[in-house]
Structure formats: C-alpha cells, structure tokens
Motif scaffolding. Structure first.
Motif, short mmCIF file in Angstrom:
data_model
loop_
_atom_site.label_atom_id
_atom_site.label_comp_id
_atom_site.label_asym_id
_atom_site.label_seq_id
_atom_site.Cartn_x
_atom_site.Cartn_y
_atom_site.Cartn_z
N LYS A 250 0.80 -1.02 0.03
CA LYS A 250 -0.10 0.03 -0.04
C LYS A 250 0.73 1.20 -0.04
O LYS A 250 0.28 2.40 -0.26
CB LYS A 250 -1.10 -0.20 1.07
N PHE A 251 2.09 1.19 0.32
CA PHE A 251 2.86 2.23 0.38
C PHE A 251 3.62 2.55 -1.12
O PHE A 251 4.51 3.47 -1.11
CB PHE A 251 4.04 2.14 1.55
N GLU A 252 3.39 1.66 -2.00
CA GLU A 252 4.08 1.71 -3.27
C GLU A 252 3.58 3.12 -3.98
O GLU A 252 4.19 3.72 -4.66
CB GLU A 252 3.76 0.50 -4.18
N ARG A 253 2.25 3.79 -3.66
CA ARG A 253 1.83 4.78 -4.67
C ARG A 253 1.83 5.89 -3.64
O ARG A 253 1.36 5.96 -2.39
CB ARG A 253 0.43 4.43 -5.03
N ALA A 254 2.06 6.98 -4.11
CA ALA A 254 2.31 8.32 -3.24
C ALA A 254 0.63 8.74 -2.63
O ALA A 254 0.76 9.17 -1.36
CB ALA A 254 2.49 9.56 -4.17
N GLU A 255 -0.22 8.58 -3.32
CA GLU A 255 -1.63 8.85 -2.78
C GLU A 255 -1.86 7.96 -1.65
O GLU A 255 -2.69 8.46 -0.49
CB GLU A 255 -2.73 8.94 -4.09
N ASP A 256 -1.70 6.89 -1.45
CA ASP A 256 -1.96 5.82 -0.53
C ASP A 256 -0.95 6.16 0.63
O ASP A 256 -1.36 5.95 1.87
CB ASP A 256 -1.44 4.50 -0.80
N ARG A 257 0.32 6.78 0.16
CA ARG A 257 1.06 7.03 1.54
C ARG A 257 0.52 8.30 2.41
O ARG A 257 0.41 8.40 3.36
CB ARG A 257 2.50 7.15 1.10
N GLN A 258 -0.09 9.05 1.28
CA GLN A 258 -0.69 10.22 2.16
C GLN A 258 -2.14 9.81 2.81
O GLN A 258 -2.15 10.66 3.97
CB GLN A 258 -1.00 11.43 0.95
N SER A 259 -2.67 8.98 2.45
CA SER A 259 -4.02 8.49 3.03
C SER A 259 -3.88 7.89 4.40
O SER A 259 -4.31 8.18 5.52
CB SER A 259 -4.61 7.48 2.27
N THR A 260 -2.49 7.13 4.51
CA THR A 260 -2.15 6.82 5.93
C THR A 260 -1.95 7.84 6.83
O THR A 260 -2.46 7.69 7.79
CB THR A 260 -0.82 5.88 5.51
N LEU A 261 -1.12 8.90 6.24
CA LEU A 261 -1.06 10.03 7.18
C LEU A 261 -2.53 10.79 8.00
O LEU A 261 -2.65 10.78 8.92
CB LEU A 261 -0.44 11.02 6.79
N LEU A 262 -3.37 10.88 7.00
CA LEU A 262 -4.64 11.35 7.42
C LEU A 262 -5.35 10.34 8.27
O LEU A 262 -6.18 10.86 9.09
CB LEU A 262 -5.43 11.57 5.96
N GLU A 263 -5.25 8.95 7.84
CA GLU A 263 -5.99 7.98 8.68
C GLU A 263 -5.32 7.84 10.41
O GLU A 263 -6.23 7.91 11.15
CB GLU A 263 -5.64 6.61 8.16
N HIS A 264 -4.18 8.27 10.18
CA HIS A 264 -3.30 8.35 11.59
C HIS A 264 -3.86 9.53 12.19
O HIS A 264 -4.23 9.68 13.46
CB HIS A 264 -1.89 8.53 11.31
#
Length: 235
Positions: free
Chosen positions: A166-180
């Motif tokens: 899930k960390f391969e795509r930049a948008e998914d990495r950004q989503s993780t931050l918002l979920e945190h």
C-alpha cells in the motif's frame, strides 16, 4: 558492558537489514539466505547474523532446513488471509482494553506522524514502514494485555512483506497520514467506538489489497425445518 552492547547492536543491525531485504523483495520468498555473503553485505560477523536469523525464524519470516540453512518463508494467499484475520481479532481486543493516552503520548503520536510525513515527501519507504510500526505499537501498548500484544508483534512480522504494498503509491502514503490523524483525534476525544471505527477504516482501506476471507468450505447449514418434519413422519 561495551562488548555486550556492541554484540546486541550488531544483531539488531543484522535483524533489521535482513527484514528490509525481505520487505523490499531483494530476498524473494523461498530464497536461501547465504550467510557468508549476508554477513559481508551487512558488515556483521557470523555470530550476530545467526542470532538474527534465529529471531526471524521465530517470527515466521524465515524457516530453517537442517543441514541446508535459512530460507525466506513462502506463504499462500490463504495463509496471509488467516494471519490478517488473527490480527483483526487481536488488534480489536487490544483497542477495546486500552487506557486513554496522556498529553505526552499524544505528542509522541503526532511527532511520529510528522516524521512519517517527511518520509512520504522524500519517498523513504523503509523508514516510513519502521515509523508506522512504532506508531501502531505505541497505541496497542496502551492495553494491559501483554500476551496479546506480543502475539500481535509476531503476526505483524509475518505479514509485513506483503502488507506494505500500500506504500508503493504516493496517494496511498498520504492517505495513511490522514488516517493516523483521525485515529489520534479519536484517542484524544476518549471515544472508544470512534477509535474502533477509525482503526477498522485504516486497517482495511481499499488500497491495502490484503484479503481476510478465509479459505475452505462454507459452514454447514441446519437442515430445513420442512425437510426435518417429513423425515420424522417416515418413522
């Protein structure tokens, strides 16, 4: 004391180095870990390397074949689904029993998420994975259920290689931050149902791509009532 600390440091360096190679795919499922080459690559001696290999075997990332050596564990999708399902149950149990964090821990969680944001900007995936794990286990450690916590640690190690696709795509990495951020807000509000909902959303966000459906046949269903009645009348 310095000698012990140095040996422990070498073992941890070997442990993290091998785990990073597995997660990145540089060590493929089923591939043998060639100890002489690996010790040279990680700049450690054979003794701390073997200790690290034993730890990773206990965690399930490696398996040992007598007289052959250590190999990267290769798992079927159904096995990953079982691990994910166990994590679902155990992580939820931890979240149901956590005490509410104090201001110092909330600060730590925000600081870790800020560090993750830097990793996202720099596309430093390995460091992002490490901080993400630290973030989650700070939260889980709020539970007094230490045995469950240790089992969750073990299962995380087994699942890490495919988990971080899930960390391969930049948008998914950004989503993780918002979920945190949303999870931290729920913790600060001392809202348990909201915490559970945010964890569920974060854990099974669509981009993760990790199934939890278990393999095997559907459970047996009870016999229809009408059929059971006819069977009784034939006696």
């Amino acid at each position: 004391m310095r000698t012990i600390a140095k040996a422990t440091g070498a073992m941890n360096r070997a442990l993290q180095g091998i785990k990073a190679l597995i997660i990145s795919g540089d060590l493929s499922p089923g591939e043998q870990v060639r100890q002489e080459e690996m010790a040279e690559q990680l700049n450690v001696s054979r003794v701390p390397l073997r200790e690290a290999l034993n730890v990773l075997a206990d965690q399930g990332l490696l398996f040992h074949r007598p007289h052959q050596g250590y190999f990267v564990t290769k798992r079927a999708q159904g096995e990953y689904a079982q691990i994910r399902r166990m994590l679902h149950l155990l992580e939820s149990e931890l979240m149901l029993s956590i005490r509410w964090p104090d201001d110092a821990l909330l600060y730590t969680l925000r600081k870790l998420n800020a560090e993750m944001r830097v990793c996202v900007e720099q596309a430093d995936i390995q460091r992002l994975i490490e901080i993400n794990r630290e973030f989650h286990f700070w939260v889980f450690s709020l539970s007094p259920n230490n045995l469950i916590l240790e089992e969750v640690r073990r299962l995380w190690s087994m699942l890490e290689p495919p988990m971080w696709n899930k960390f391969e795509r930049a948008e998914d990495r950004q989503s993780t931050l918002l979920e945190h951020d949303r999870l931290i807000a729920a913790l600060e509000a001392c809202d348990r149902s909201r915490c559970m909902a945010e964890l569920e959303r974060h854990r099974y966000s669509p981009e993760s791509g990790m199934p939890i459906e278990l393999p095997g046949a559907a459970p047996d269903m009870p016999e229809p009532r009408a059929r059971a009645k006819r069977h009784t009348n034939t006696k």
